[in-house]
Scaffold this motif. Structure first.
Motif, short mmCIF file in Angstrom:
data_model
loop_
_atom_site.label_atom_id
_atom_site.label_comp_id
_atom_site.label_asym_id
_atom_site.label_seq_id
_atom_site.Cartn_x
_atom_site.Cartn_y
_atom_site.Cartn_z
N LEU A 202 -8.68 0.05 10.91
CA LEU A 202 -7.43 -0.44 10.37
C LEU A 202 -6.82 -1.36 11.61
O LEU A 202 -6.30 -0.59 12.73
N ALA B 239 -3.36 -4.50 7.94
CA ALA B 239 -1.91 -3.97 7.51
C ALA B 239 -0.90 -5.01 7.74
O ALA B 239 -0.91 -5.31 9.20
N LEU C 184 0.25 2.95 4.01
CA LEU C 184 -1.27 2.85 4.91
C LEU C 184 -2.28 3.74 4.44
O LEU C 184 -3.52 3.53 4.24
N ILE D 120 -3.81 -4.40 3.55
CA ILE D 120 -2.77 -3.48 3.11
C ILE D 120 -1.53 -4.08 3.54
O ILE D 120 -1.10 -4.54 4.37
#
Length: 306
Positions: free
Chosen positions: A148, A193, A236, A247
């Motif tokens: 991520l 994200a 998250l 995200i």
């Protein structure tokens, strides 16, 4: 992409898909990184906290409910990250989740920002993310895991007086998008994200920063809301569990994606008016590293230089 974790990367039939797996979070000493480490530990994960502030990391790790370790490491130091990756695997096992969260910001006019400070922001936010991926991709390939990249709405429309931060976050987004296609055949999913106003120490002095203050003032009321690190960590963690490609924190940001071509012009118009109100001397005096975490990194970096 909505696949749920199990040990092979396929959909899990259990109610706790993250339980017993290993997560690595960089920039975990405070803010979103610390909150996410806690949220993942609450979900049953074994968490490795990476960062520059060793004592703060130790306190954060000691407070987690599940076994964890902390590793003091500079994400711009590839050798140090390789050592951290070995330490994580030896202590906890191979990582299934790696979150490239480490980031710093500096505000002020580009021409008055010291060259090494501008470079440091880019090195931490962009090069540090690449170093993190390089160090942990072998483990993620083994676990068919999830990487991520923490990006920002700063990638949507670059703000004057924040050139290094905006450039580095846009670069980190592009890096993650490119990496995604390369590692999918290995069973690794790459997520990005997008964080908006988050209540960390990085924005603690927002009212003294003319550009950020103006941008926030001109946003709709719902978009001005500052979300706590704990709330952002919940968003998250949900995305991590579901291995999503994108995200959004907060979730309404997803509707901004189609409007991104408009944002640079809107940001330029708002900030142009604000900057004209201030003299060059006033703007030059606004050069600073934002937040306690950023200052800790910058001070450590400077003290380590010959």
């Amino acid at each position: 992409m909505r696949d749920i974790f199990d040990v092979s990367g396929r959909r899990s039939a259990t109610g706790a898909p993250l339980c017993g797996r290993v997560a690595v979070v960089t920039g975990a000493a405070r803010g979103v990184g610390e909150a996410l480490a806690r949220r993942l530990s609450d979900a049953g994960m074994l968490v490795a906290l990476l960062g520059r502030e060793e004592e703060t990391l130790r306190r954060a790790a000691a407070s987690l409910p599940n076994p964890s370790i902390c590793v003091e490491a500079d994400v711009t130091d590839h050798t140090a990250l390789e050592g951290a990756a070995r330490q994580v695997e030896n202590a906890l096992g191979p990582a299934s989740v790696v979150v490239a969260n480490a980031g710093i910001a500096a505000g002020g006019p580009f021409i008055h920002t010291a060259t090494d400070l501008w470079q440091r922001v880019v090195d931490v936010n962009l090069v540090g993310s690449a170093n993190t991926a390089r160090a942990f991709l072998p483990q993620l390939a083994h676990t068919r895991g999830y990487f991520l990249q923490i990006a920002s709405t700063a990638a949507f429309g670059a703000a004057p007086m924040m050139s290094a931060y905006c450039a580095s976050k846009a670069g980190a987004e592009s890096f993650a998008q490119a990496l995604r296609g390369e590692v999918e055949p290995d069973g690794i999913t790459v997520g990005i994200a997008y964080l908006h106003w988050t209540g960390t120490d990085m924005i603690a002095g927002i009212d003294e920063h003319p550009v950020l203050q103006a941008l926030r003032r001109h946003q709709p009321r719902f978009a001005r809301r500052v979300h706590s690190p704990a709330q952002v960590a919940d968003w998250l963690a949900t995305g991590i569990t579901e291995r999503t490609h994108h995200i959004y924190a907060p979730p309404w940001l997803r509707w901004c994606q189609p409007l991104r071509p408009l944002f640079p012009a809107v940001v330029a118009r708002i900030t142009r008016r604000e900057l004209r109100k201030r003299s060059r001397a006033e703007l030059a005096a606004d050069v600073e590293v934002l937040g306690a975490g950023g200052r800790a990194d910058w001070n450590s970096y400077r003290s380590a230089r010959p």
